[in-house]
Design an enzyme around this catalytic site. Structure first.
Site, PDB file in Angstrom:
ATOM      1  N   ASP A 124      -9.446  41.850   4.064  1.00  0.00           N
ATOM      2  CA  ASP A 124     -10.192  40.978   3.137  1.00  0.00           C
ATOM      3  C   ASP A 124      -9.347  40.623   1.923  1.00  0.00           C
ATOM      4  O   ASP A 124      -9.335  39.480   1.460  1.00  0.00           O
ATOM      5  CB  ASP A 124     -11.482  41.667   2.663  1.00  0.00           C
ATOM      6  CG  ASP A 124     -12.502  41.781   3.791  1.00  0.00           C
ATOM      7  OD1 ASP A 124     -12.302  41.107   4.827  1.00  0.00           O
ATOM      8  OD2 ASP A 124     -13.473  42.536   3.647  1.00  0.00           O
ATOM      9  N   TYR A 125      -8.631  41.620   1.424  1.00  0.00           N
ATOM     10  CA  TYR A 125      -7.761  41.411   0.264  1.00  0.00           C
ATOM     11  C   TYR A 125      -6.647  40.413   0.611  1.00  0.00           C
ATOM     12  O   TYR A 125      -6.389  39.470  -0.135  1.00  0.00           O
ATOM     13  CB  TYR A 125      -7.173  42.750  -0.185  1.00  0.00           C
ATOM     14  CG  TYR A 125      -6.057  42.624  -1.190  1.00  0.00           C
ATOM     15  CD1 TYR A 125      -6.319  42.266  -2.519  1.00  0.00           C
ATOM     16  CD2 TYR A 125      -4.735  42.874  -0.829  1.00  0.00           C
ATOM     17  CE1 TYR A 125      -5.293  42.146  -3.445  1.00  0.00           C
ATOM     18  CE2 TYR A 125      -3.704  42.766  -1.760  1.00  0.00           C
ATOM     19  CZ  TYR A 125      -3.992  42.398  -3.060  1.00  0.00           C
ATOM     20  OH  TYR A 125      -2.971  42.276  -3.973  1.00  0.00           O
ATOM     21  N   LEU A 126      -6.005  40.620   1.745  1.00  0.00           N
ATOM     22  CA  LEU A 126      -4.884  39.737   2.130  1.00  0.00           C
ATOM     23  C   LEU A 126      -5.368  38.315   2.381  1.00  0.00           C
ATOM     24  O   LEU A 126      -4.686  37.349   2.038  1.00  0.00           O
ATOM     25  CB  LEU A 126      -4.180  40.293   3.375  1.00  0.00           C
ATOM     26  CG  LEU A 126      -3.453  41.629   3.174  1.00  0.00           C
ATOM     27  CD1 LEU A 126      -2.915  42.148   4.500  1.00  0.00           C
ATOM     28  CD2 LEU A 126      -2.324  41.507   2.151  1.00  0.00           C
TER      29      LEU A 126
END
Length: 210
Positions: A124-126
């Site tokens: 999700d962060y990437l």
């Protein structure tokens, strides 16, 4: 000697952000403005003779970016608010930078932002970082997007390896990342480019110009 130019640093109070501020303080070309969220952080920077501005990445940022010559986005939610901060906050900062007609936007991204599937845990962060990078690329601003490997708190060696794609999972010290972000503020450096960095053998000032 020409006047030092203002560089606004989003995420100035973070671990990497603080190193960036210290480097800019020593710079002969630039002077830092710390963008922070809390009044006590602002006071702390001002005590250290660093200009500071209060702003929240989840709100309007136009007032914060006014008067900035160049900007560095080194903010991060630490995985808590990836959409609000890492994605939408970066986009808001991009829009405000465009409105303020900043000369260059330096983005601290992450290895894997172009391939979020490599990590289930960080997916999700990437994805959020990748979306923010795409948005900056399409903004019309001059930019450099820097994608480091895993960050460590080791001392900075001042030496890195740099390629558009490094195709290996290794680490890099925050100090080396911060130095790279400050080095690429210059106009003669990898303009409108994205590249990955890890600790390595090439001096940073040379690596970013080859």
């Amino acid at each position: 000697m020409s006047e030092k130019k203002n560089v606004l640093v989003a995420g100035a109070n973070g671990s990497t952000g603080r190193i960036i501020i210290d480097l800019l303080k020593k710079s002969e070309k630039y002077q830092p403005i710390a963008m922070v969220r809390k009044p006590e952080q602002k006071k702390q920077f001002e005590k250290e003779n660093v200009s500071a501005v209060l702003a929240d990445l989840e709100e309007d940022l136009n007032h914060a970016v006014k008067g900035a010559y160049k900007v560095i986005f080194a903010a991060g939610s630490g995985g808590k608010k990836v959409i609000e901060v890492d994605q939408k906050g970066a986009k808001r900062f991009t829009d405000a930078s465009k409105n303020a007609e900043v000369e260059k936007f330096v983005m601290l991204s992450s290895m894997g932002a172009d391939n979020p599937g490599i990590s289930e845990e960080l997916g999700d962060y990437l994805r959020a970082k990748g979306n923010a990078d795409d948005y900056l690329q399409n903004s019309g601003l001059a930019y450099t997007i820097v994608r480091p490997g895993a960050l460590t708190d080791e001392d900075g060696s001042g030496k890195i390896q740099l390629k558009e794609k490094l195709d290996k999972q290794e680490s890099i010290s925050r100090a080396n990342v911060a130095r790279t972000l400050v080095e690429v503020l210059d106009d003669d450096v990898k303009q409108n480019r994205i590249f990955e960095i890890l600790d390595g053998e090439t001096p940073i000032e040379k690596a970013v110009r080859d």
